[in-house]
Design a protein around this motif. Structure first.
Motif, PDB file in Angstrom:
ATOM      1  N   ILE A 313       6.770  18.589  -4.051  1.00  0.00           N
ATOM      2  CA  ILE A 313       6.680  19.473  -5.216  1.00  0.00           C
ATOM      3  C   ILE A 313       7.168  20.868  -4.858  1.00  0.00           C
ATOM      4  CG2 ILE A 313       5.104  20.531  -6.879  1.00  0.00           C
ATOM      5  CD1 ILE A 313       3.292  18.058  -6.532  1.00  0.00           C
ATOM      6  N   VAL A 314       6.653  21.410  -3.750  1.00  0.00           N
ATOM      7  CA  VAL A 314       7.056  22.757  -3.338  1.00  0.00           C
ATOM      8  C   VAL A 314       8.522  22.763  -2.921  1.00  0.00           C
ATOM      9  CG1 VAL A 314       6.601  24.652  -1.734  1.00  0.00           C
ATOM     10  CG2 VAL A 314       4.689  23.322  -2.651  1.00  0.00           C
ATOM     11  N   ALA A 315       8.958  21.710  -2.239  1.00  0.00           N
ATOM     12  CA  ALA A 315      10.337  21.641  -1.762  1.00  0.00           C
ATOM     13  C   ALA A 315      11.339  21.488  -2.909  1.00  0.00           C
ATOM     14  CB  ALA A 315      10.494  20.488  -0.780  1.00  0.00           C
ATOM     15  N   SER A 316      10.864  21.111  -4.086  1.00  0.00           N
ATOM     16  CA  SER A 316      11.777  20.995  -5.227  1.00  0.00           C
ATOM     17  C   SER A 316      12.221  22.358  -5.748  1.00  0.00           C
ATOM     18  CB  SER A 316      11.112  20.196  -6.359  1.00  0.00           C
ATOM     19  OG  SER A 316      10.055  20.943  -6.970  1.00  0.00           O
ATOM     20  N   VAL A 317      11.498  23.427  -5.369  1.00  0.00           N
ATOM     21  CA  VAL A 317      11.854  24.763  -5.856  1.00  0.00           C
ATOM     22  C   VAL A 317      11.993  25.802  -4.743  1.00  0.00           C
ATOM     23  CG1 VAL A 317      10.930  24.474  -8.187  1.00  0.00           C
ATOM     24  CG2 VAL A 317       9.391  25.215  -6.334  1.00  0.00           C
ATOM     25  N   LEU A 318      11.431  25.522  -3.565  1.00  0.00           N
ATOM     26  CA  LEU A 318      11.524  26.442  -2.434  1.00  0.00           C
ATOM     27  C   LEU A 318      12.044  25.693  -1.222  1.00  0.00           C
ATOM     28  CD1 LEU A 318       8.096  28.369  -2.646  1.00  0.00           C
ATOM     29  CD2 LEU A 318      10.330  29.140  -3.486  1.00  0.00           C
ATOM     30  N   GLN A 319      12.771  26.409  -0.358  1.00  0.00           N
ATOM     31  CA  GLN A 319      13.272  25.789   0.871  1.00  0.00           C
ATOM     32  C   GLN A 319      12.119  25.635   1.846  1.00  0.00           C
ATOM     33  OE1 GLN A 319      16.806  27.614   2.546  1.00  0.00           O
ATOM     34  NE2 GLN A 319      16.303  26.866   4.589  1.00  0.00           N
ATOM     35  N   THR A 320      11.677  24.405   2.050  1.00  0.00           N
ATOM     36  CA  THR A 320      10.577  24.104   2.968  1.00  0.00           C
ATOM     37  C   THR A 320      10.663  22.635   3.333  1.00  0.00           C
ATOM     38  OG1 THR A 320       8.183  24.377   3.355  1.00  0.00           O
ATOM     39  CG2 THR A 320       8.843  23.482   1.218  1.00  0.00           C
ATOM     40  N   GLY A 321       9.784  22.190   4.196  1.00  0.00           N
ATOM     41  CA  GLY A 321       9.743  20.796   4.584  1.00  0.00           C
ATOM     42  C   GLY A 321       8.519  20.526   5.422  1.00  0.00           C
ATOM     43  N   LEU A 322       8.283  19.244   5.695  1.00  0.00           N
ATOM     44  CA  LEU A 322       7.128  18.850   6.503  1.00  0.00           C
ATOM     45  C   LEU A 322       7.255  19.457   7.897  1.00  0.00           C
ATOM     46  CD1 LEU A 322       4.606  16.899   6.339  1.00  0.00           C
ATOM     47  CD2 LEU A 322       6.046  15.248   7.561  1.00  0.00           C
ATOM     48  N   PRO A 323       6.233  20.190   8.366  1.00  0.00           N
ATOM     49  CA  PRO A 323       6.301  20.752   9.721  1.00  0.00           C
ATOM     50  C   PRO A 323       6.130  19.668  10.770  1.00  0.00           C
ATOM     51  CG  PRO A 323       4.123  21.119   8.787  1.00  0.00           C
ATOM     52  CD  PRO A 323       4.956  20.492   7.695  1.00  0.00           C
ATOM     53  N   ASP A 324       6.407  20.010  12.017  1.00  0.00           N
ATOM     54  CA  ASP A 324       6.130  19.066  13.105  1.00  0.00           C
ATOM     55  C   ASP A 324       4.640  18.733  13.143  1.00  0.00           C
ATOM     56  OD1 ASP A 324       8.789  19.185  13.842  1.00  0.00           O
ATOM     57  OD2 ASP A 324       8.457  20.574  15.505  1.00  0.00           O
ATOM     58  N   ALA A 325       3.814  19.735  12.911  1.00  0.00           N
ATOM     59  CA  ALA A 325       2.353  19.585  12.951  1.00  0.00           C
ATOM     60  C   ALA A 325       1.741  20.841  12.330  1.00  0.00           C
ATOM     61  CB  ALA A 325       1.870  19.387  14.390  1.00  0.00           C
ATOM     62  N   SER A 326       0.409  20.948  12.350  1.00  0.00           N
ATOM     63  CA  SER A 326      -0.394  22.041  11.769  1.00  0.00           C
ATOM     64  C   SER A 326      -0.602  21.811  10.278  1.00  0.00           C
ATOM     65  CB  SER A 326       0.217  23.427  12.021  1.00  0.00           C
ATOM     66  OG  SER A 326       1.187  23.757  11.051  1.00  0.00           O
ATOM     67  N   PHE A 327      -1.304  22.738   9.621  1.00  0.00           N
ATOM     68  CA  PHE A 327      -1.581  22.537   8.194  1.00  0.00           C
ATOM     69  C   PHE A 327      -0.931  23.597   7.301  1.00  0.00           C
ATOM     70  CE2 PHE A 327      -6.036  24.103   9.603  1.00  0.00           C
ATOM     71  CZ  PHE A 327      -5.723  25.443   9.468  1.00  0.00           C
ATOM     72  N   TYR A 328       0.231  24.111   7.707  1.00  0.00           N
ATOM     73  CA  TYR A 328       0.945  25.114   6.932  1.00  0.00           C
ATOM     74  C   TYR A 328       2.290  24.599   6.436  1.00  0.00           C
ATOM     75  CZ  TYR A 328      -2.251  28.331   9.345  1.00  0.00           C
ATOM     76  OH  TYR A 328      -3.359  28.961   9.859  1.00  0.00           O
ATOM     77  N   LEU A 329       2.637  25.015   5.213  1.00  0.00           N
ATOM     78  CA  LEU A 329       4.019  24.968   4.764  1.00  0.00           C
ATOM     79  C   LEU A 329       4.585  26.374   4.912  1.00  0.00           C
ATOM     80  CD1 LEU A 329       4.006  22.826   1.481  1.00  0.00           C
ATOM     81  CD2 LEU A 329       5.023  22.212   3.689  1.00  0.00           C
ATOM     82  N   TRP A 330       5.762  26.464   5.493  1.00  0.00           N
ATOM     83  CA  TRP A 330       6.462  27.741   5.688  1.00  0.00           C
ATOM     84  C   TRP A 330       7.654  27.699   4.747  1.00  0.00           C
ATOM     85  CZ3 TRP A 330       5.506  32.347   7.197  1.00  0.00           C
ATOM     86  CH2 TRP A 330       6.443  33.193   7.801  1.00  0.00           C
ATOM     87  N   ALA A 331       7.569  28.444   3.650  1.00  0.00           N
ATOM     88  CA  ALA A 331       8.517  28.282   2.552  1.00  0.00           C
ATOM     89  C   ALA A 331       9.297  29.559   2.305  1.00  0.00           C
ATOM     90  CB  ALA A 331       7.772  27.871   1.287  1.00  0.00           C
ATOM     91  N   ARG A 332      10.621  29.432   2.159  1.00  0.00           N
ATOM     92  CA  ARG A 332      11.475  30.577   1.862  1.00  0.00           C
ATOM     93  C   ARG A 332      11.342  30.945   0.382  1.00  0.00           C
ATOM     94  NH1 ARG A 332      15.932  32.692   4.593  1.00  0.00           N
ATOM     95  NH2 ARG A 332      16.181  30.837   5.917  1.00  0.00           N
ATOM     96  N   THR A 333      11.304  32.233   0.102  1.00  0.00           N
ATOM     97  CA  THR A 333      11.105  32.712  -1.271  1.00  0.00           C
ATOM     98  C   THR A 333      12.414  33.258  -1.846  1.00  0.00           C
ATOM     99  OG1 THR A 333      10.420  34.902  -0.467  1.00  0.00           O
ATOM    100  CG2 THR A 333       8.688  33.270  -0.860  1.00  0.00           C
ATOM    101  N   PRO A 334      12.601  33.128  -3.161  1.00  0.00           N
ATOM    102  CA  PRO A 334      13.835  33.627  -3.783  1.00  0.00           C
ATOM    103  C   PRO A 334      13.836  35.137  -4.008  1.00  0.00           C
ATOM    104  CG  PRO A 334      12.426  32.619  -5.430  1.00  0.00           C
ATOM    105  CD  PRO A 334      11.760  32.387  -4.101  1.00  0.00           C
ATOM    106  N   ILE A 335      12.673  35.764  -3.888  1.00  0.00           N
ATOM    107  CA  ILE A 335      12.539  37.215  -3.978  1.00  0.00           C
ATOM    108  C   ILE A 335      11.736  37.670  -2.768  1.00  0.00           C
ATOM    109  CG2 ILE A 335      12.686  37.279  -6.503  1.00  0.00           C
ATOM    110  CD1 ILE A 335       9.638  37.464  -6.615  1.00  0.00           C
ATOM    111  N   ALA A 336      11.547  38.980  -2.609  1.00  0.00           N
ATOM    112  CA  ALA A 336      10.784  39.496  -1.480  1.00  0.00           C
ATOM    113  C   ALA A 336       9.436  38.792  -1.392  1.00  0.00           C
ATOM    114  CB  ALA A 336      10.592  40.997  -1.612  1.00  0.00           C
ATOM    115  N   ASP A 337       9.034  38.436  -0.177  1.00  0.00           N
ATOM    116  CA  ASP A 337       7.811  37.653   0.006  1.00  0.00           C
ATOM    117  C   ASP A 337       6.574  38.369  -0.539  1.00  0.00           C
ATOM    118  OD1 ASP A 337       8.592  39.276   2.360  1.00  0.00           O
ATOM    119  OD2 ASP A 337       6.688  38.656   3.192  1.00  0.00           O
ATOM    120  N   THR A 338       6.517  39.693  -0.393  1.00  0.00           N
ATOM    121  CA  THR A 338       5.358  40.434  -0.906  1.00  0.00           C
ATOM    122  C   THR A 338       5.337  40.412  -2.426  1.00  0.00           C
ATOM    123  OG1 THR A 338       6.685  42.458  -0.640  1.00  0.00           O
ATOM    124  CG2 THR A 338       5.076  41.945   1.088  1.00  0.00           C
ATOM    125  N   GLU A 339       6.513  40.563  -3.040  1.00  0.00           N
ATOM    126  CA  GLU A 339       6.588  40.522  -4.500  1.00  0.00           C
ATOM    127  C   GLU A 339       6.277  39.119  -5.010  1.00  0.00           C
ATOM    128  OE1 GLU A 339       7.193  42.069  -8.389  1.00  0.00           O
ATOM    129  OE2 GLU A 339       6.734  42.960  -6.428  1.00  0.00           O
TER     130      GLU A 339
END
Length: 401
Positions: A313-339
């Motif tokens: 679901i998240v990967a359909s709109v943001l650049q991300t993918g299943l990590p090697d391990a851990s419980f985080y998705l690290w996703a690229r944002t289309p605007i500044a991450d803080t905004e």
């Protein structure tokens, strides 16, 4: 006052609180918080029962070295998990009050500021902010190695010159990584060991996410395990592990360090003065937790279920993918991450952590910029709902001129 305190930056969650000042979340949505890496699966009943059954131990002062029963339980777990038979529980294992306090205190033990230069403490970037604070308060200078998606989040070891490496006294690695989930492979470890051999620095391997992975047949490689596979001993190598994520007991504050006996002897001396002895009841409960694996497999099953459902679901709109391990998705944002984080809260009442808060600018790049960390720690239904809201939010952004 210690002048090094002035070098410390606010913790990421304090920055997040300031970022959200003045934001009124959309009242049509209940809050879903995916910003903090705090396990929310239920603590196993047997651990709670063991804790309360051993409250009689509160009448005794604990030793800094911990009980033989706990150290032996940890040694047995290390043999089962990593194939590390023969680890000496008396000299190569030391219980600690969670990996966080140990990672900080370790730098105070290792760093030698008397050599006529400012020592360097190397860490990945983005990173766990304890590494930076530990470096500054030990009188050292942090040096950040950017981990970028175009390099598969690998450490840019080539960034340091010969003169830089000669100043390195401590190198922190985090595998699986926070926030990227990157797991170091045997070749990565071989490079790190060669550098440690050449320049004499200590490696602190933060492995607190080691038990959150998705294929039961492929657990992440550990630092000590890599050393054994390469035919090495544990010289200048110490691993840090914890029950917090593995057993859903972050409030128990229980972990251990293991590795180079000579280094741990000095660390034990430091901790004897520092006051780092573990509560006796916690030690008893911890030994039981390290000895039981069924609850850990169930924990992994729940995380895998969430990642399998949420990642597409998240990967359909943001650049991300299943990590090697851990419980985080690290996703690229289309605007500044803080905004992105601020507007996502305002419009859909979902809380995520801006990636720039987890990194520092190094060589002209903040590798956390335009990323967000999404912690899939909430129940499955909440994670799914948050993912759908994130999808709606990004689609809304795409429709704006």
């Amino acid at each position: 006052m210690n002048p090094f305190l002035a070098k410390l930056q606010p913790y990421p969650f304090e920055k997040l609180r300031q970022l959200f000042q003045g934001v009124t979340p959309n009242p049509d949505y209940r809050e879903i918080k995916l910003s903090i890496g705090e396990p929310q699966h239920a603590t196993p009943a047997f651990i709670k029962e063991a804790l309360t059954a051993n409250l009689g131990g509160l009448a005794n002062y604990p030793t800094s070295q911990g009980t033989p029963a706990l150290r032996q339980a940890i040694a047995a777990w290390m043999e089962r998990r990593y194939g590390l038979a023969g680890v000496n529980p008396d000299t190569e294992i030391l219980p600690v009050n969670g990996s966080r306090e140990a990672l900080f205190a370790f730098a105070q033990t290792v760093i030698d500021p008397s050599r006529g230069y400012v020592p360097l403490v190397v860490s990945p970037n983005p990173f766990y902010q304890i590494y930076e604070g530990a470096a500054y308060l030990a009188g050292a200078e942090p040096y950040f190695l950017n981990t970028l998606p175009e390099n598969d989040f690998s450490l840019e070891l080539e960034a340091l010159s010969e003169a830089d490496w000669a100043r390195v006294q401590l190198l922190y690695v985090c595998s699986p990584g926070n926030p990227t989930g990157k797991v170091l492979d045997l070749e990565d470890w071989k490079k790190l060991f060669a550098l440690s051999d050449k320049y004499g620095f200590v490696i602190a391997s933060d492995e607190c996410y080691s038990e959150i992975y998705f294929d039961e047949a492929k657990p992440p490689l550990g630092g000590l395990q890599a050393a054994k596979q390469l035919g090495r001993g544990f010289e200048r190598l110490v691993m840090f592990s914890s029950l917090s994520k593995r057993s859903n007991v972050p409030g128990l504050r229980s972990g251990f360090v293991a590795g180079d006996a000579a280094v741990l002897k000095k660390f034990l001396l430091y901790r004897t003065y520092h006051g780092g002895a573990m509560n006796p009841a916690v030690q008893a409960a911890s030994a039981i937790a390290w000895n039981e694996e069924a609850h850990v497999r169930e924990n992994r099953r729940q995380y895998k279920e969430k990642f399998d459902a949420v990642t597409p679901i998240v990967a359909s709109v943001l650049q991300t993918g299943l990590p090697d391990a851990s419980f985080y998705l690290w996703a690229r944002t289309p605007i500044a991450d803080t905004e992105f984080a601020r507007r996502l809260l305002a419009d859909y009442n979902v809380v995520v952590l801006p990636g720039s808060y987890l990194a520092r600018e190094a060589r002209g790049v903040n590798p956390g910029e335009n990323f967000v960390r999404i912690a899939l720690v909430a129940p499955l239904a909440d994670c799914l709902e948050a993912a759908e809201r994130i999808r709606l939010f990004v689609q809304q952004l795409e429709q704006q001129p």
